[in-house]
Design a protein around this motif. Structure first.
Motif, PDB file in Angstrom:
ATOM      1  N   ALA A  32       0.858  -1.192   0.000  1.00 12.84           N
ATOM      2  CA  ALA A  32       0.000   0.000   0.000  1.00 12.84           C
ATOM      3  C   ALA A  32       0.892   1.239   0.000  1.00 12.84           C
ATOM      4  O   ALA A  32       2.085   1.165   0.329  1.00 12.84           O
ATOM      5  CB  ALA A  32      -0.890  -0.006   1.231  1.00 12.84           C
ATOM      6  N   HIS A  33       0.298   2.382  -0.357  1.00 17.20           N
ATOM      7  CA  HIS A  33       1.043   3.645  -0.385  1.00 17.20           C
ATOM      8  C   HIS A  33       0.247   4.733   0.331  1.00 17.20           C
ATOM      9  O   HIS A  33      -0.975   4.825   0.164  1.00 17.20           O
ATOM     10  CB  HIS A  33       1.331   4.053  -1.829  1.00 17.20           C
ATOM     11  CG  HIS A  33       2.203   3.064  -2.536  1.00 17.20           C
ATOM     12  ND1 HIS A  33       3.573   3.065  -2.416  1.00 17.20           N
ATOM     13  CD2 HIS A  33       1.899   2.019  -3.345  1.00 17.20           C
ATOM     14  CE1 HIS A  33       4.081   2.069  -3.134  1.00 17.20           C
ATOM     15  NE2 HIS A  33       3.079   1.416  -3.692  1.00 17.20           N
ATOM     16  N   ILE A  34       0.962   5.542   1.113  1.00 15.70           N
ATOM     17  CA  ILE A  34       0.322   6.632   1.850  1.00 15.70           C
ATOM     18  C   ILE A  34      -0.442   7.527   0.875  1.00 15.70           C
ATOM     19  O   ILE A  34       0.072   7.901  -0.178  1.00 15.70           O
ATOM     20  CB  ILE A  34       1.367   7.470   2.625  1.00 15.70           C
ATOM     21  CG1 ILE A  34       1.945   6.635   3.761  1.00 15.70           C
ATOM     22  CG2 ILE A  34       0.752   8.752   3.174  1.00 15.70           C
ATOM     23  CD1 ILE A  34       3.041   7.333   4.546  1.00 15.70           C
ATOM     24  N   GLY A  35      -1.695   7.837   1.233  1.00 18.99           N
ATOM     25  CA  GLY A  35      -2.507   8.763   0.456  1.00 18.99           C
ATOM     26  C   GLY A  35      -3.113   8.191  -0.815  1.00 18.99           C
ATOM     27  O   GLY A  35      -3.792   8.905  -1.538  1.00 18.99           O
ATOM     28  N   LYS A  36      -2.888   6.904  -1.083  1.00 20.89           N
ATOM     29  CA  LYS A  36      -3.463   6.288  -2.281  1.00 20.89           C
ATOM     30  C   LYS A  36      -4.471   5.214  -1.877  1.00 20.89           C
ATOM     31  O   LYS A  36      -4.234   4.439  -0.944  1.00 20.89           O
ATOM     32  CB  LYS A  36      -2.372   5.670  -3.159  1.00 20.89           C
ATOM     33  CG  LYS A  36      -1.470   6.713  -3.773  1.00 20.89           C
ATOM     34  CD  LYS A  36      -0.563   6.103  -4.781  1.00 20.89           C
ATOM     35  CE  LYS A  36       0.286   7.211  -5.418  1.00 20.89           C
ATOM     36  NZ  LYS A  36       1.237   6.679  -6.373  1.00 20.89           N
ATOM     37  N   GLU A  37      -5.576   5.180  -2.616  1.00 19.50           N
ATOM     38  CA  GLU A  37      -6.656   4.213  -2.344  1.00 19.50           C
ATOM     39  C   GLU A  37      -6.111   2.787  -2.383  1.00 19.50           C
ATOM     40  O   GLU A  37      -5.363   2.422  -3.286  1.00 19.50           O
ATOM     41  CB  GLU A  37      -7.764   4.381  -3.382  1.00 19.50           C
ATOM     42  CG  GLU A  37      -8.981   3.527  -3.132  1.00 19.50           C
ATOM     43  CD  GLU A  37      -9.806   3.970  -1.947  1.00 19.50           C
ATOM     44  OE1 GLU A  37     -10.421   3.095  -1.305  1.00 19.50           O
ATOM     45  OE2 GLU A  37      -9.851   5.176  -1.656  1.00 19.50           O
ATOM     46  N   TYR A  38      -6.490   1.994  -1.379  1.00 13.66           N
ATOM     47  CA  TYR A  38      -6.082   0.584  -1.298  1.00 13.66           C
ATOM     48  C   TYR A  38      -7.337  -0.273  -1.265  1.00 13.66           C
ATOM     49  O   TYR A  38      -8.237  -0.036  -0.459  1.00 13.66           O
ATOM     50  CB  TYR A  38      -5.251   0.333  -0.036  1.00 13.66           C
ATOM     51  CG  TYR A  38      -4.680  -1.062   0.039  1.00 13.66           C
ATOM     52  CD1 TYR A  38      -3.467  -1.365  -0.552  1.00 13.66           C
ATOM     53  CD2 TYR A  38      -5.360  -2.078   0.711  1.00 13.66           C
ATOM     54  CE1 TYR A  38      -2.938  -2.644  -0.485  1.00 13.66           C
ATOM     55  CE2 TYR A  38      -4.841  -3.350   0.788  1.00 13.66           C
ATOM     56  CZ  TYR A  38      -3.624  -3.635   0.184  1.00 13.66           C
ATOM     57  OH  TYR A  38      -3.105  -4.906   0.243  1.00 13.66           O
ATOM     58  N   ASN A  39      -7.414  -1.240  -2.141  1.00 15.88           N
ATOM     59  CA  ASN A  39      -8.526  -2.196  -2.172  1.00 15.88           C
ATOM     60  C   ASN A  39      -7.972  -3.581  -2.462  1.00 15.88           C
ATOM     61  O   ASN A  39      -7.315  -3.780  -3.484  1.00 15.88           O
ATOM     62  CB  ASN A  39      -9.537  -1.841  -3.269  1.00 15.88           C
ATOM     63  CG  ASN A  39     -10.452  -0.734  -2.847  1.00 15.88           C
ATOM     64  OD1 ASN A  39     -11.177  -0.860  -1.874  1.00 15.88           O
ATOM     65  ND2 ASN A  39     -10.404   0.372  -3.580  1.00 15.88           N
ATOM     66  N   GLN A  40      -8.237  -4.499  -1.569  1.00 13.97           N
ATOM     67  CA  GLN A  40      -7.813  -5.883  -1.767  1.00 13.97           C
ATOM     68  C   GLN A  40      -8.905  -6.800  -1.233  1.00 13.97           C
ATOM     69  O   GLN A  40      -9.373  -6.617  -0.113  1.00 13.97           O
ATOM     70  CB  GLN A  40      -6.496  -6.159  -1.039  1.00 13.97           C
ATOM     71  CG  GLN A  40      -6.027  -7.585  -1.137  1.00 13.97           C
ATOM     72  CD  GLN A  40      -5.697  -8.005  -2.561  1.00 13.97           C
ATOM     73  OE1 GLN A  40      -5.013  -7.296  -3.273  1.00 13.97           O
ATOM     74  NE2 GLN A  40      -6.203  -9.144  -2.992  1.00 13.97           N
TER      75      GLN A  40
END
Length: 120
Positions: A32-40
């Motif tokens: 994951a990356h700070i400030g970026k949408e995460y969907n799993q």
């Protein structure tokens, strides 16, 4: 003598046939990356999860902004399909532990710990 051997073979095969293989996929989470949408999405297979036995523990900061939930809580197998989502706010390596037991699974359990890595 032959009867005893047949009985032992039959019992061994019967016991092996009763064991379940519970899995959760994917085996490893994407970074994951700070400030970026995460969907799993996660899929648990091998049996239907008992909702009352389902547990998720993590070591996220309280304002991490990541949730781990069943995809559709109204479905009978909702706890077999999970979603990790949000926009992470903190960099680091965290853990997510998922525990579940199963209907008609005897003492069958799933206990999986993921490493959740967040980079800048």
């Amino acid at each position: 003598m032959k009867f005893n051997k047949l009985a032992v073979i039959f019992l061994s095969l019967s016991l092996c046939g009763c064991s379940k293989d519970y899995n959760i996929e994917p085996n490893k989470l994407p970074i994951a990356h700070i400030g970026k949408e995460y969907n799993q999405t996660l899929k648990i297979t091998g049996g239907r999860v008992i909702p009352q036995s389902f547990e998720v523990k993590d070591n996220f900061p309280s304002d991490m902004n990541i949730s781990i939930e069943p995809i559709d809580q109204n479905e009978a197998d909702a706890y077999n399909n999970l979603k990790i989502s949000g926009v992470p706010k903190h960099k680091g390596t965290f853990t997510i532990n998922i525990y579940a037991s199963f209907y008609a699974g005897g003492d069958g359990e799933l206990d999986k710990t993921y490493e959740f890595v967040v980079k800048e």
